[in-house]
Design an enzyme around this catalytic site. Structure first.
Site, PDB file in Angstrom:
ATOM      1  N   ALA A  26       0.820  -1.219   0.000  1.00  0.00           N
ATOM      2  CA  ALA A  26       0.000   0.000   0.000  1.00  0.00           C
ATOM      3  C   ALA A  26       0.853   1.268   0.000  1.00  0.00           C
ATOM      4  O   ALA A  26       0.582   2.208  -0.752  1.00  0.00           O
ATOM      5  CB  ALA A  26      -0.945  -0.011   1.198  1.00  0.00           C
ATOM      6  N   THR A  99      12.071   4.432   4.953  1.00  0.00           N
ATOM      7  CA  THR A  99      11.013   4.694   5.917  1.00  0.00           C
ATOM      8  C   THR A  99      10.355   3.388   6.348  1.00  0.00           C
ATOM      9  O   THR A  99       9.306   3.406   6.980  1.00  0.00           O
ATOM     10  CB  THR A  99       9.942   5.634   5.332  1.00  0.00           C
ATOM     11  N   ALA A 100      10.976   2.251   5.983  1.00  0.00           N
ATOM     12  CA  ALA A 100      10.369   0.946   6.253  1.00  0.00           C
ATOM     13  C   ALA A 100      10.838   0.372   7.586  1.00  0.00           C
ATOM     14  O   ALA A 100      10.125   0.456   8.590  1.00  0.00           O
ATOM     15  CB  ALA A 100      10.684  -0.021   5.106  1.00  0.00           C
ATOM     16  N   ARG A 101      12.037  -0.183   7.594  1.00  0.00           N
ATOM     17  CA  ARG A 101      12.603  -0.790   8.795  1.00  0.00           C
ATOM     18  C   ARG A 101      14.111  -0.582   8.792  1.00  0.00           C
ATOM     19  O   ARG A 101      14.762  -0.687   7.754  1.00  0.00           O
ATOM     20  CB  ARG A 101      12.310  -2.302   8.857  1.00  0.00           C
ATOM     21  N   ASP A 125      14.073   7.498   8.267  1.00  0.00           N
ATOM     22  CA  ASP A 125      13.011   7.611   9.252  1.00  0.00           C
ATOM     23  C   ASP A 125      13.021   6.431  10.214  1.00  0.00           C
ATOM     24  O   ASP A 125      12.262   6.398  11.165  1.00  0.00           O
ATOM     25  CB  ASP A 125      11.652   7.688   8.531  1.00  0.00           C
ATOM     26  N   GLU A 130      15.951   1.744  17.872  1.00  0.00           N
ATOM     27  CA  GLU A 130      15.160   2.946  18.148  1.00  0.00           C
ATOM     28  C   GLU A 130      14.734   2.946  19.602  1.00  0.00           C
ATOM     29  O   GLU A 130      14.391   1.895  20.133  1.00  0.00           O
ATOM     30  CB  GLU A 130      13.944   2.993  17.220  1.00  0.00           C
ATOM     31  N   HIS A 148      10.619   8.571  13.010  1.00  0.00           N
ATOM     32  CA  HIS A 148       9.590   7.570  12.677  1.00  0.00           C
ATOM     33  C   HIS A 148       8.241   7.943  13.272  1.00  0.00           C
ATOM     34  O   HIS A 148       7.572   7.143  13.903  1.00  0.00           O
ATOM     35  CB  HIS A 148      10.040   6.178  13.145  1.00  0.00           C
ATOM     36  N   ALA A 150       5.812   9.776  11.287  1.00  0.00           N
ATOM     37  CA  ALA A 150       4.927  10.249  10.222  1.00  0.00           C
ATOM     38  C   ALA A 150       3.478   9.856  10.492  1.00  0.00           C
ATOM     39  O   ALA A 150       2.554  10.563  10.114  1.00  0.00           O
ATOM     40  CB  ALA A 150       5.384   9.705   8.878  1.00  0.00           C
TER      41      ALA A 150
END
Length: 177
Positions: A26, A99-101, A125, A130, A148, A150
């Protein structure tokens, strides 16, 4: 006194550039839609070297993309998907966005590629650990690091809470019916 338009670096033109996308769920699809609307050519990496229509082998996407955006999962085998060797395959002057992992990317190799000028820049991101305690890559002038967040809007928090409640209700209904 405001220094209007002094010492500006020219912006990076997106129109006509090639946007490589790894992970076409998506989010990857939405990124492709936005990139296409900005006049970019979209290159989607195929899964497991399959010859899907309008998909390309990962190595081809790495070599051709002006901007590479990662949106895949950390399923087994994807750790360090973008390794030192794959960063070396990337087009000189490319931009890498993750921005995934965090575990999908070799951050040490990325930092070296940025310092040596192999890559133009990076947008990060997510990180292997983390919250980030200290990371020299975040201090580079050609890197943008975000925490991270967003997803962190009133609307998204409402939707996430609704999902949690619905999942709990479905669990109880399933367990006791």
């Amino acid at each position: 006194m405001c220094r209007w338009r002094s010492d500006l670096t020219p912006n990076y033109e997106l129109s006509g550039k090639k946007l490589g996308i790894i992970g076409y769920g998506a989010i990857g699809q939405k990124v492709a839609e936005i990139g296409a609307a900005l006049g970019m050519t979209i290159l989607v990496s195929s899964k497991n070297h399959t010859a899907e229509i309008d998909r390309f082998p990962l190595e081809d996407v790495l070599m051709q993309s002006d901007i590479l955006s990662i949106h895949t999962s950390t399923k087994p085998g994807n750790e360090q998907l973008i390794s030192k060797e794959r960063i070396a395959m990337m087009k000189d002057g490319a931009i890498l966005i993750n921005t995934a992992r965090g575990k999908l990317l070799d951050y040490d190799a990325l930092e070296i590629a940025l310092l040596q000028g192999k890559l133009f820049g990076a947008g990060l991101d997510v990180f292997p650990e983390e919250p980030v305690r200290s990371s020299s890559i975040c201090n580079l002038p050609n890197v943008i690091c975000t925490p991270h967040l967003a997803f962190y809007t009133d609307y998204t928090l409402t939707i996430m809470n609704e999902h949690v409640i619905n999942n709990a209700v479905q669990y109880v209904v399933k367990k006791y019916s």
